[in-house]
Structure formats: structure tokens, C-alpha cells
Design an enzyme around this catalytic site. Structure first.
Site, PDB file in Angstrom:
ATOM      1  N   GLU A  60      37.690  -3.310  -0.096  1.00 49.62           N
ATOM      2  CA  GLU A  60      36.985  -2.150  -0.657  1.00 49.62           C
ATOM      3  C   GLU A  60      37.773  -1.482  -1.779  1.00 49.62           C
ATOM      4  O   GLU A  60      37.196  -1.024  -2.769  1.00 49.62           O
ATOM      5  CB  GLU A  60      36.682  -1.134   0.453  1.00 49.62           C
ATOM      6  CG  GLU A  60      35.548  -1.529   1.379  1.00 49.62           C
ATOM      7  CD  GLU A  60      35.956  -2.532   2.447  1.00 49.62           C
ATOM      8  OE1 GLU A  60      37.178  -2.829   2.550  1.00 49.62           O
ATOM      9  OE2 GLU A  60      35.080  -3.016   3.171  1.00 49.62           O
ATOM     10  N   HIS A 129      30.349   1.809  12.239  1.00 48.72           N
ATOM     11  CA  HIS A 129      29.173   1.491  11.424  1.00 48.72           C
ATOM     12  C   HIS A 129      28.150   2.616  11.485  1.00 48.72           C
ATOM     13  O   HIS A 129      26.950   2.382  11.331  1.00 48.72           O
ATOM     14  CB  HIS A 129      28.533   0.181  11.905  1.00 48.72           C
ATOM     15  CG  HIS A 129      29.427  -0.998  11.818  1.00 48.72           C
ATOM     16  ND1 HIS A 129      30.354  -1.311  12.776  1.00 48.72           N
ATOM     17  CD2 HIS A 129      29.562  -1.957  10.856  1.00 48.72           C
ATOM     18  CE1 HIS A 129      31.014  -2.405  12.432  1.00 48.72           C
ATOM     19  NE2 HIS A 129      30.552  -2.821  11.262  1.00 48.72           N
TER      20      HIS A 129
END
Length: 327
Positions: A60, A129
Site C-alpha cells: 500500500e 476488513h
């Protein structure tokens, strides 16, 4: 005018902007061959090639870092973070570099990047998540934070974000992807970043919300009207900059304000909205400003019973609205 799912509206915005401007490209984990973990970028690599729809490994920080570098070289990158929970490795690039680019260069440089990130719970994704991280970034000057709730706004705001000369973080609630449909104009359009929307007009209370929670508020407002109370519902759409004009106008109109969001209450977006109202419209209020938010726990539980207990619901919102209306 076509009727589209929320996820289709985001895909169409990406497709249209990549078609319109050859400098626009997409990068992220699985965005190419797989079309994204949620299939938002499905078909983009086939249409525009692997150099404009780039698959990245689990990096990321590199995804956002490359986006910042490419933007400095004249490109317009749209970086996808597969789940907002995993944006943390890229925080340094976003806050220390992208947000400060224009300020530190005395307006000589900017960082026209968009970072898309699916956020929020209710999909049985558990703690890694399901997080809502928008408030972390809304604190940072130099960033724009967008959280659309409808397909129309998702497409118009994403197009506006891609055309914006400064960094925009675009948070998409996962529960909206395939559960919400709406009409979208056939012609090109944008929705102005920084402008809230009055989603429902009413006179008795004001409820301010955004993202998935907005739909719970609208459903609860229908129920509350059966009790004789009408609700003014404000969809913030953009969390930074906040549309203080619409917020204050609605607060002054009804004199009673409830702020609803899924993120934790402490230091959340509701705190900033509440402070703004208290600072500028305190003597127009008929009741203390109320907030309904996620519980004060570190993350979304996996257990389905606990997940349901964590999440907002129409019933929870309705009870909070009724209590305020009767104050």
C-alpha cells in the site's frame, strides 16, 4: 437516464475519465486481471491496457508513493486500497507528502491523486476488513475526504475528485456496492466536492449523516413521520471540507440536531459537526446536540451476533430520532 448500482456508478466514472483523459490511470492490488476484489475495475485493463490499469503486490505504501510520484510527473493516478483497513502503511505518504505538496512548494506543485478505499462493516469482514477510518484523515489540512451514499453522487463525486488538482480520499461503504441503485444521467456531470445535500426536507428535527448510515436515517425518518414528526436529513457527502452553510441552515431551521455515523463517537466526524453548530448556532437550538455512532470498541467483531450489535440499524436510529423529537 439509466438505473445503476452504486458499484457500477464508480466503475463508469473510472471508465469515462480514463476515456476522457489519457493521463488518468488506475493502480492497486488485483485491479487489473481480476478487476478488483469487488470487481469495481472489471474490464478496465482489457480496454485501456496494462500500463493504465496496473496490478500491484501487497504494498500500500508503494501504491500511494508511486501515485504521488506519477502525479508530480503530470499523470492523474487513481490508487485503490483493497480495504480501507490496510491504508495505514500508506499514511505517511498521504499525510506527510500528498497533503503538504502544495503548501511546502509555495504553490509550485500539487498532488492530483485520488485514493479509493472501501470501508465500513456489516459484511462479516471482521476487524481487518470493516473499519471506518475517515475521521483520521479528515483531521489533515490539504486533504479532501469524500463519502458518497448514492450512485448519482458516487459517479459525480469521483469524476470531480479525478479532475481535482489536489489529493482526494474517496471512501466507498462496502454495503452500498450492490444494495443501492439509482438513476444516473447519460450525459457527463460532476458533483461539487464540499457541498452537502438535503436528502429530505422536514421541520421538527435535523439528522446529519453520510455513507451507508444515511439510508438507515432516511428509512427511520419515514417511520418517524407516522408519529407526526418530520425530519430534515442532511447528507454530508464530503467530510472535509464540511459544508458548514448547509449544516447551520438546517440546525437553525429545526432547532434539534442528531448526527449519525458508523465510526466511533469519540473524536469522530460527529464531534466536529457538533462543535461547529455549538460555535455558530447555539442560541438557535431547542435541545442538546445528540450523536449516535459505533460503540467504543477497537474494531468490528467477527461473531455475527456481536457484529449486528455493533452496527447501526433503522431501529437504533429511529429510537434516537424519536427521543430528540420529544425533547
Amino acid at each position: 437516464m439509466a438505473t445503476k448500482l452504486y458499484i457500477e456508478a464508480i466503475h463508469d466514472a473510472l471508465y469515462d475519465e480514463m476515456k476522457r483523459d489519457g493521463r488518468v490511470f488506475v493502480l492497486g492490488e488485483d485491479v487489473g486481471v481480476r478487476g478488483g476484489v469487488f470487481r469495481v475495475t472489471s474490464g478496465l485493463q482489457e480496454e485501456f491496457g496494462e500500463y493504465r490499469c496496473l496490478d500491484f503486490p501487497l504494498t500500500e505504501s508503494a501504491i500511494v508513493g508511486v501515485a504521488i510520484g506519477a502525479a508530480a510527473a503530470g499523470m492523474i493516478p487513481v490508487a485503490e486500497i483493497q480495504f480501507a483497513d490496510f491504508i495505514m502503511p500508506a499514511v505517511n505518504q498521504i499525510i506527510s507528502e500528498a497533503a503538504k505538496m502544495r503548501y511546502r512548494s509555495n504553490n509550485d506543485w500539487s498532488s492530483p491523486i485520488v485514493v479509493r478505499a472501501p470501508y465500513g462493516g456489516g459484511v462479516h469482514g471482521a476487524l481487518y476488513h470493516s473499519q471506518s477510518v475517515e475521521a483520521i484523515f479528515a483531521h489533515v489540512p490539504g486533504l479532501k475526504i469524500v463519502t458518497p451514499a448514492t450512485p448519482y453522487d458516487a459517479k459525480g463525486l469521483l469524476k470531480a475528485a479525478i479532475r481535482d488538482p489536489d489529493p482526494v480520499l474517496f471512501f466507498e461503504h462496502k454495503k452500498l456496492y450492490r444494495s443501492v441503485k439509482g438513476e444516473i444521467p447519460d450525459e457527463d456531470y460532476t458533483v461539487e466536492i464540499g457541498r452537502a445535500h438535503v436528502a429530505r426536507s422536514g421541520d421538527d428535527i435535523t439528522v446529519i449523516s453520510y455513507g451507508y448510515a444515511l439510508h438507515l436515517v432516511l428509512e427511520a425518518a419515514e417511520e418517524l413521520e407516522k408519529e407526526g414528526y418530520t425530519t430534515q436529513v442532511v447528507d454530508l457527502r464530503t467530510l472535509r471540507p464540511l459544508d458548514t452553510e448547509t449544516i447551520l441552515e438546517s440546525a437553525r431551521k429545526t432547532g434539534k440536531v442528531l448526527i449519525v455515523h458508523e465510526d466511533n463517537k469519540v473524536s469522530g466526524i460527529g464531534a466536529e459537526v457538533s462543535a461547529t453548530i455549538a460555535e455558530h448556532a447555539l442560541f438557535d437550538l431547542d435541545a442538546p446536540i445528540a450523536r449516535l455512532a459505533g460503540p467504543e470498541v477497537p474494531a468490528m467483531p467477527f461473531n455475527s451476533v456481536l457484529e449486528k450489535a455493533y452496527m447501526l440499524s433503522v431501529d437504533k436510529v429511529y429510537e434516537a430520532m424519536l427521543k430528540l423529537a420529544k425533547f
